[in-house]
Scaffold this motif. Structure first.
Motif, PDB file in Angstrom:
ATOM      1  N   GLU A 242       0.832  -1.195   0.000  1.00 24.81           N
ATOM      2  CA  GLU A 242       0.000   0.000   0.000  1.00 24.81           C
ATOM      3  C   GLU A 242       0.875   1.257   0.000  1.00 24.81           C
ATOM      4  OE1 GLU A 242      -2.089  -2.843   3.018  1.00 24.81           O
ATOM      5  OE2 GLU A 242      -0.056  -2.184   2.578  1.00 24.81           O
TER       6      GLU A 242
ATOM      7  N   GLY B 240      -0.887   6.980   1.811  1.00 25.18           N
ATOM      8  CA  GLY B 240      -1.437   7.509   3.050  1.00 25.18           C
ATOM      9  C   GLY B 240      -0.773   8.822   3.424  1.00 25.18           C
TER      10      GLY B 240
ATOM     11  N   LEU C  16      -5.193   6.163  -2.240  1.00 28.96           N
ATOM     12  CA  LEU C  16      -4.357   5.042  -1.842  1.00 28.96           C
ATOM     13  C   LEU C  16      -4.147   4.104  -3.020  1.00 28.96           C
ATOM     14  CD1 LEU C  16      -5.905   4.128   1.644  1.00 28.96           C
ATOM     15  CD2 LEU C  16      -4.175   5.849   1.089  1.00 28.96           C
TER      16      LEU C  16
ATOM     17  N   TRP D 104     -10.287  -3.325   0.489  1.00 24.34           N
ATOM     18  CA  TRP D 104      -9.659  -2.310   1.327  1.00 24.34           C
ATOM     19  C   TRP D 104     -10.317  -2.376   2.697  1.00 24.34           C
ATOM     20  CZ3 TRP D 104      -5.385   0.442   0.687  1.00 24.34           C
ATOM     21  CH2 TRP D 104      -4.895   0.662  -0.614  1.00 24.34           C
TER      22      TRP D 104
ATOM     23  N   ARG E 196      -9.824  -0.974   7.013  1.00 21.06           N
ATOM     24  CA  ARG E 196      -9.177   0.008   7.863  1.00 21.06           C
ATOM     25  C   ARG E 196      -9.360  -0.370   9.316  1.00 21.06           C
ATOM     26  NH1 ARG E 196     -13.116   5.276   6.821  1.00 21.06           N
ATOM     27  NH2 ARG E 196     -14.952   4.492   7.972  1.00 21.06           N
TER      28      ARG E 196
ATOM     29  N   ARG F 231     -10.975  -4.312  12.702  1.00 21.80           N
ATOM     30  CA  ARG F 231     -10.679  -4.011  11.311  1.00 21.80           C
ATOM     31  C   ARG F 231     -11.982  -4.064  10.508  1.00 21.80           C
ATOM     32  NH1 ARG F 231      -5.286  -6.461   8.689  1.00 21.80           N
ATOM     33  NH2 ARG F 231      -4.604  -5.517  10.663  1.00 21.80           N
TER      34      ARG F 231
ATOM     35  N   MET G 248     -10.304   8.635  -2.014  1.00 25.10           N
ATOM     36  CA  MET G 248     -11.049   9.009  -0.817  1.00 25.10           C
ATOM     37  C   MET G 248     -11.280  10.515  -0.840  1.00 25.10           C
ATOM     38  SD  MET G 248      -9.145   6.623   2.029  1.00 25.10           S
ATOM     39  CE  MET G 248      -7.650   7.624   2.037  1.00 25.10           C
TER      40      MET G 248
ATOM     41  N   ASP H 165     -12.457   8.975   9.630  1.00 23.39           N
ATOM     42  CA  ASP H 165     -11.784   8.121   8.650  1.00 23.39           C
ATOM     43  C   ASP H 165     -10.341   7.824   9.044  1.00 23.39           C
ATOM     44  OD1 ASP H 165     -13.472   9.982   6.092  1.00 23.39           O
ATOM     45  OD2 ASP H 165     -13.969   7.949   6.781  1.00 23.39           O
TER      46      ASP H 165
ATOM     47  N   TYR I 192      -4.940   1.875   6.913  1.00 20.78           N
ATOM     48  CA  TYR I 192      -5.660   1.274   5.792  1.00 20.78           C
ATOM     49  C   TYR I 192      -4.841   0.136   5.203  1.00 20.78           C
ATOM     50  CZ  TYR I 192      -9.184   4.923   5.845  1.00 20.78           C
ATOM     51  OH  TYR I 192     -10.236   5.734   6.212  1.00 20.78           O
ATOM     52  N   TYR I 193      -5.526  -0.988   5.010  1.00 18.62           N
ATOM     53  CA  TYR I 193      -4.900  -2.187   4.492  1.00 18.62           C
ATOM     54  C   TYR I 193      -5.602  -2.626   3.206  1.00 18.62           C
ATOM     55  CZ  TYR I 193      -3.227  -2.708   9.332  1.00 18.62           C
ATOM     56  OH  TYR I 193      -2.652  -2.516  10.559  1.00 18.62           O
ATOM     57  N   CYS I 194      -4.842  -3.200   2.282  1.00 20.84           N
ATOM     58  CA  CYS I 194      -5.466  -3.931   1.190  1.00 20.84           C
ATOM     59  C   CYS I 194      -5.202  -5.418   1.397  1.00 20.84           C
ATOM     60  CB  CYS I 194      -4.967  -3.463  -0.179  1.00 20.84           C
ATOM     61  SG  CYS I 194      -3.239  -3.755  -0.546  1.00 20.84           S
TER      62      CYS I 194
ATOM     63  N   GLY J 235      -0.093  -2.053   5.453  1.00 26.07           N
ATOM     64  CA  GLY J 235      -0.912  -0.941   5.931  1.00 26.07           C
ATOM     65  C   GLY J 235      -0.271   0.414   5.683  1.00 26.07           C
TER      66      GLY J 235
END
Length: 128
Positions: free
Chosen positions: A6, A9, A20, A36, A38, A45, A83, A90, A94-96, A121
């Motif tokens: 990722e 950010g 992102l 995605w 978060r 999560r 975003m 928010d 953030y993870y994919c 992340g």
């Protein structure tokens, strides 16, 4: 070896935007869905968006619908999360994540337990 990386950010004021990126390697990109997620401090999560790379179908959680847009560039093995109208709530890491997809791709793909591979992340901080 499967890798998800990722990027994008950072810190932004409320009302601002960030994009992102999640760049994947080690698997056939078109055969996978990317989600995605978060995680804010002290919270579970949360799945916020996912995309089926084989046909482009997408889903969003209610918390981001209308503000966030997921897209993929299959030639670059990259999924983006645009975003907009960011809010202090928010703020999170953030993870994919990736998992094999198929014709049964649906909103259940917002469930973190379905995913096999995760990135490290990237922090998003939104100030008021």
């Amino acid at each position: 070896e499967v890798q998800l990386v990722e990027s994008g950010g950072g810190s932004v004021q409320a009302g601002g935007s960030l994009r992102l990126s999640c760049t994947a390697s080690g698997f056939t990109f078109d055969d996978y869905a990317i989600g995605w997620f978060r995680q804010a401090p002290g919270k579970e999560r949360e799945g916020i968006s996912c995309i089926n790379n084989s046909d482009g179908r997408t889903y969003y959680s209610d918390s981001v619908k209308g503000r966030f847009t997921i897209s993929s560039d299959n030639a670059k093995n990259t999924v983006y999360l645009q975003m907009n109208s960011l809010k202090p709530e928010d703020t999170a890491v953030y993870y994919c994540a990736a998992r094999v997809t198929g014709p049964l791709f649906n909103s259940w793909f917002l469930n973190k337990h379905l995913y096999d591979y995760w990135g490290q992340g990237t922090q998003v901080t939104v100030s008021s």
